[in-house]
Design a protein around this motif. Structure first.
Motif, PDB file in Angstrom:
ATOM      1  N   SER A 102      25.354 -27.898 -17.044  1.00 55.19           N
ATOM      2  CA  SER A 102      25.768 -29.009 -17.892  1.00 55.19           C
ATOM      3  C   SER A 102      25.099 -28.952 -19.257  1.00 55.19           C
ATOM      4  O   SER A 102      25.679 -29.382 -20.260  1.00 55.19           O
ATOM      5  CB  SER A 102      25.442 -30.337 -17.205  1.00 55.19           C
ATOM      6  OG  SER A 102      24.042 -30.461 -16.994  1.00 55.19           O
ATOM      7  N   ALA A 103      23.880 -28.399 -19.325  1.00 57.27           N
ATOM      8  CA  ALA A 103      23.207 -28.245 -20.622  1.00 57.27           C
ATOM      9  C   ALA A 103      23.806 -27.103 -21.431  1.00 57.27           C
ATOM     10  O   ALA A 103      23.913 -27.191 -22.660  1.00 57.27           O
ATOM     11  CB  ALA A 103      21.715 -28.008 -20.407  1.00 57.27           C
ATOM     12  N   ASP A 111      29.776 -30.688 -17.107  1.00 58.54           N
ATOM     13  CA  ASP A 111      28.870 -31.734 -17.571  1.00 58.54           C
ATOM     14  C   ASP A 111      29.314 -33.105 -17.067  1.00 58.54           C
ATOM     15  O   ASP A 111      28.485 -33.923 -16.633  1.00 58.54           O
ATOM     16  CB  ASP A 111      28.807 -31.724 -19.097  1.00 58.54           C
ATOM     17  CG  ASP A 111      27.669 -32.579 -19.627  1.00 58.54           C
ATOM     18  OD1 ASP A 111      26.720 -32.836 -18.870  1.00 58.54           O
ATOM     19  OD2 ASP A 111      27.730 -32.987 -20.797  1.00 58.54           O
ATOM     20  N   ARG A 183      18.886 -31.402 -17.631  1.00 61.86           N
ATOM     21  CA  ARG A 183      19.877 -31.342 -18.709  1.00 61.86           C
ATOM     22  C   ARG A 183      19.277 -31.763 -20.050  1.00 61.86           C
ATOM     23  O   ARG A 183      19.390 -31.050 -21.049  1.00 61.86           O
ATOM     24  CB  ARG A 183      21.068 -32.240 -18.373  1.00 61.86           C
ATOM     25  CG  ARG A 183      22.162 -32.229 -19.447  1.00 61.86           C
ATOM     26  CD  ARG A 183      23.253 -33.224 -19.133  1.00 61.86           C
ATOM     27  NE  ARG A 183      24.333 -33.151 -20.106  1.00 61.86           N
ATOM     28  CZ  ARG A 183      24.341 -33.795 -21.272  1.00 61.86           C
ATOM     29  NH1 ARG A 183      23.288 -34.558 -21.606  1.00 61.86           N
ATOM     30  NH2 ARG A 183      25.355 -33.666 -22.104  1.00 61.86           N
TER      31      ARG A 183
END
Length: 297
Positions: A102-103, A111, A183
């Motif tokens: 997601s990062a 994400d 994240r």
């Protein structure tokens, strides 16, 4: 914390001596038991004596079973320890892939899925999730046992099967916290200048992420994970009760209901020692991950 717990326990209605001898016992018998247990002394004296014994590793004796509190703790500790360890492993296995992807792909479907899973984990109580897991995997599908515990030495496979459901119920909630932390921490590191410099040198994205960014991004994650392990050791009370696991949580509930002051105080003292040790361990791990952090700093 120890002082607050000591005082609160004595404000709870109910006389431990009366519970031990029974409601039909005479007052003379109750007073005799109070004298034997040391409950007839002033509270200040009881508090000082308990702290003095605690400093030399003496957690006292159970008022009901007359067993040493330390022996009771050590006999129940393996169950809670392995439950907390397995729950932490599950939470890390869920949180790291979701948090990293997601990062690396902000505002993508990964994400959004990660954010949804994290919010779901934060919103769902672990005991409610545990009940749902019991109904599905133990009652409906009958893949896993419903209640009880088997020692690892007796049957490792059954030991794992009995711990999977409660560990997942605890680990899923902690995974939600770790996912968001990974994240945010990784996104913050990716925006720093040393990452731009590493990419300008021609390093691959894999090298930049694994060998440069992740090392710095792990600092807050390690802090949260370490503290979560401490919470798991002391906060698995309801889960152990639901799944009938003979751990520290059930011992604490039994001691509270039976007004067994030394056992409750011993468990609280043990949890305090664990948290202190975890904080020290986290500081030492910081020095390993970042050599710039020395013991003198």
């Amino acid at each position: 914390m120890l002082t607050v717990v000591f005082v609160i326990l004595r404000l709870i209605p109910g006389d431990p001596a009366q519970l031990i001898v029974g409601l039909e016992a005479s007052q003379e018998r109750v007073q005799e038991v109070r004298r034997i247990l040391g409950l007839d002394r002033p509270i200040v004296v009881q508090y000082v004596v308990w702290l003095k014994d605690l400093c030399v590793g003496n957690f006292g004796q159970s008022l009901r079973s007359r067993e040493p509190v330390l022996s009771l703790l050590l006999s129940r500790l393996p169950v809670t320890f392995w439950l907390a360890t397995l729950a932490l492993i599950i939470s890390v296995a869920i949180a790291f892939p979701l948090g990293i992807f997601s990062a690396l792909r902000p505002w993508s479907w990964v994400d959004f899925f990660s954010a949804f899973a994290a919010q779901l984990g934060l919103a769902v109580p672990d005991f409610w999730l545990g009940i749902l897991l019991m109904l599905l995997f133990a009652v409906k599908l009958q893949w896993l046992p419903l209640l009880g515990y088997v020692n690892f030495a007796e049957n490792p496979v059954q030991w794992l099967r009995h711990l999977l459901l409660p560990a997942f119920a605890l680990g899923f909630i902690r995974a939600a916290i770790l996912t968001r932390m990974i994240r945010f921490s990784l996104l913050d590191e990716l925006e720093k200048e040393y990452v731009m410099a590493a990419r300008a040198k021609g390093l691959t994205e894999r090298v930049v992420i694994l060998h440069h960014t992740m090392r710095n991004a792990l600092f807050p994650v390690i802090t949260i994970a370490g503290l979560q392990f401490g919470y798991l050791l002391g906060g698995a009370i309801i889960i152990e009760q639901i799944f009938s696991l003979p751990g520290l949580g059930r011992l604490l509930l039994t001691a509270i209901s039976g007004r067994d002051f030394p056992v409750v105080q011993g468990i609280v003292a043990f949890i305090a020692i664990v948290f202190t040790g975890l904080n020290l361990s986290i500081d030492l791990v910081y020095g390993i991950l970042n050599p710039k952090i020395s013991l003198r700093s």
